[in-house]
Design an enzyme around this catalytic site. Structure first.
Site, PDB file in Angstrom:
ATOM      1  N   HIS A 193       9.740 -80.727  57.073  1.00  0.00           N
ATOM      2  CA  HIS A 193      10.018 -80.752  55.630  1.00  0.00           C
ATOM      3  C   HIS A 193       8.713 -80.660  54.844  1.00  0.00           C
ATOM      4  O   HIS A 193       8.608 -79.896  53.867  1.00  0.00           O
ATOM      5  CB  HIS A 193      10.758 -82.045  55.273  1.00  0.00           C
ATOM      6  CG  HIS A 193      10.833 -82.330  53.808  1.00  0.00           C
ATOM      7  ND1 HIS A 193      11.929 -82.009  53.038  1.00  0.00           N
ATOM      8  CD2 HIS A 193       9.936 -82.908  52.954  1.00  0.00           C
ATOM      9  CE1 HIS A 193      11.716 -82.366  51.793  1.00  0.00           C
ATOM     10  NE2 HIS A 193      10.512 -82.921  51.712  1.00  0.00           N
ATOM     11  N   GLU A 194       7.707 -81.441  55.252  1.00  0.00           N
ATOM     12  CA  GLU A 194       6.428 -81.409  54.536  1.00  0.00           C
ATOM     13  C   GLU A 194       5.759 -80.038  54.667  1.00  0.00           C
ATOM     14  O   GLU A 194       5.164 -79.531  53.705  1.00  0.00           O
ATOM     15  CB  GLU A 194       5.505 -82.510  55.051  1.00  0.00           C
ATOM     16  CG  GLU A 194       6.043 -83.924  54.869  1.00  0.00           C
ATOM     17  CD  GLU A 194       6.441 -84.221  53.429  1.00  0.00           C
ATOM     18  OE1 GLU A 194       5.869 -83.611  52.503  1.00  0.00           O
ATOM     19  OE2 GLU A 194       7.345 -85.053  53.218  1.00  0.00           O
ATOM     20  N   GLU A 246      12.807 -80.038  46.330  1.00  0.00           N
ATOM     21  CA  GLU A 246      13.171 -80.865  47.476  1.00  0.00           C
ATOM     22  C   GLU A 246      14.270 -80.195  48.297  1.00  0.00           C
ATOM     23  O   GLU A 246      14.225 -80.205  49.525  1.00  0.00           O
ATOM     24  CB  GLU A 246      13.610 -82.255  47.015  1.00  0.00           C
ATOM     25  CG  GLU A 246      12.460 -83.127  46.550  1.00  0.00           C
ATOM     26  CD  GLU A 246      11.347 -83.237  47.560  1.00  0.00           C
ATOM     27  OE1 GLU A 246      11.632 -83.481  48.760  1.00  0.00           O
ATOM     28  OE2 GLU A 246      10.183 -83.069  47.179  1.00  0.00           O
ATOM     29  N   HIS A 252       7.178 -77.730  52.182  1.00  0.00           N
ATOM     30  CA  HIS A 252       6.512 -77.805  50.874  1.00  0.00           C
ATOM     31  C   HIS A 252       5.248 -76.946  50.869  1.00  0.00           C
ATOM     32  O   HIS A 252       4.944 -76.269  49.882  1.00  0.00           O
ATOM     33  CB  HIS A 252       6.142 -79.251  50.554  1.00  0.00           C
ATOM     34  CG  HIS A 252       7.246 -80.053  49.945  1.00  0.00           C
ATOM     35  ND1 HIS A 252       7.941 -79.637  48.833  1.00  0.00           N
ATOM     36  CD2 HIS A 252       7.769 -81.266  50.291  1.00  0.00           C
ATOM     37  CE1 HIS A 252       8.843 -80.557  48.512  1.00  0.00           C
ATOM     38  NE2 HIS A 252       8.768 -81.540  49.385  1.00  0.00           N
TER      39      HIS A 252
END
Length: 293
Positions: free
Chosen positions: A130-131, A198, A134
């Site tokens: 997930h990071e 997100e 980003h």
């Protein structure tokens, strides 16, 4: 489109600073606020990762000091087609993770010791994916810049209230109005883009690790624990909460993230859709597991 949204967000926050400057110092105050905002934008652009990592007292790790965690991030970065980011660990029991840096070539990812201890290896992989999502979506720069400028809006509002009372009843009223409205306005501008990002990072993370169910499980665990375990960083600087995979210390109305339940539902839908996930890709953990046999 992502660049345009980023520019609009930063312009809106800069305008807020100028309005506060005008309320407390007239035209001269507005110009000073503009200069301050420009300086903050420039400084934060070149030092985004250092600001966030220093704020968290993060320590850098490598293949020698944290072989499993570092190797996991390296495999995920290859899956994502990204340069290897710097990897950090934050020594706190508050379970969370974040990414920072002005672009993929200058990115850093970090996880807390609490997160590494609480989650399974598949769940840790999903969180770090997930990071990296980003990073791949180029969200990290604006997330850090917004945290810095939103913090400045609140600081200037409080500064103006303290000194504005000397200009009579009108100045005191303006100071009170600024303190009440400016921080909320900054949060509203901030969350307008953050919530969509997100969802995008969740989608990218599920594709990078190939396991949406693991990310959904991790979100559920982190969300529950993050509300119980104090986070000293967000206690000092509430604007930092928007950096995390699950924010803490913010009411639902002003949260920069969608409801965790909605994010989990979206990931569960991905799990059931073969077209949304690269089903043929092996788990990001497989190379590490083979190496340990």
């Amino acid at each position: 489109m992502n660049f345009l949204k980023t520019a609009m967000l930063l312009a809106a926050l800069t305008a807020l600073l100028m309005v506060l400057g005008y309320m407390f110092g007239g035209a001269g105050g507005a110009m000073i606020a503009l200069v301050v905002a420009a300086g903050m934008n420039f400084f934060t652009y070149w030092n985004a990762d250092k600001i966030v990592l220093r704020m968290h007292h993060a320590r850098e790790v490598d293949a020698a000091t944290a072989p499993d965690f570092y190797g996991l991030v390296a495999q995920l970065a290859r899956n994502a087609g990204l340069p290897m980011p710097k990897v950090y660990i934050v020594d706190t029991q508050a379970p969370n993770a974040f990414a920072t840096g002005r672009d993929p070539e200058h990115a850093a990812v970090a996880a807390t010791t609490g997160l590494l201890q609480m989650l399974s290896r598949d769940e840790v992989a999903a969180v770090m994916a997930h990071e990296l999502g980003h990073v791949r979506n180029r969200d990290t720069l604006v997330m850090t810049m917004v945290a810095t400028i939103a913090g400045a809006v609140s600081m200037i509002a409080n500064f103006g209230l303290f000194f504005g009372g000397n200009r009579g009843n009108g100045g005191a009223a303006a100071g009170i109005l600024a303190v009440l409205i400016a921080p909320f306005a900054a949060m509203i501008v901030q969350m307008a883009i953050s919530r969509t990002r997100e969802y995008g990072a969740d989608r990218a993370g599920a594709e990078i690790c190939g396991n949406p169910a693991a990310l959904a499980s991790a979100l559920a665990k982190i969300s529950g624990a993050a509300q119980r375990i104090p986070n000293p960083v967000t206690e000092r600087n509430p604007a930092a909460a928007q950096l995390y995979i699950v924010p803490v210390g913010l009411s639902e109305l002003f949260s920069t993230h969608p409801k965790t339940e909605k994010r989990i539902a979206a990931l569960q839908a991905m799990q059931g859709s073969a077209s949304s996930v690269r089903a043929s890709r092996p788990s990001a953990l497989d190379p590490l597991r083979r190496g340990r046999r």
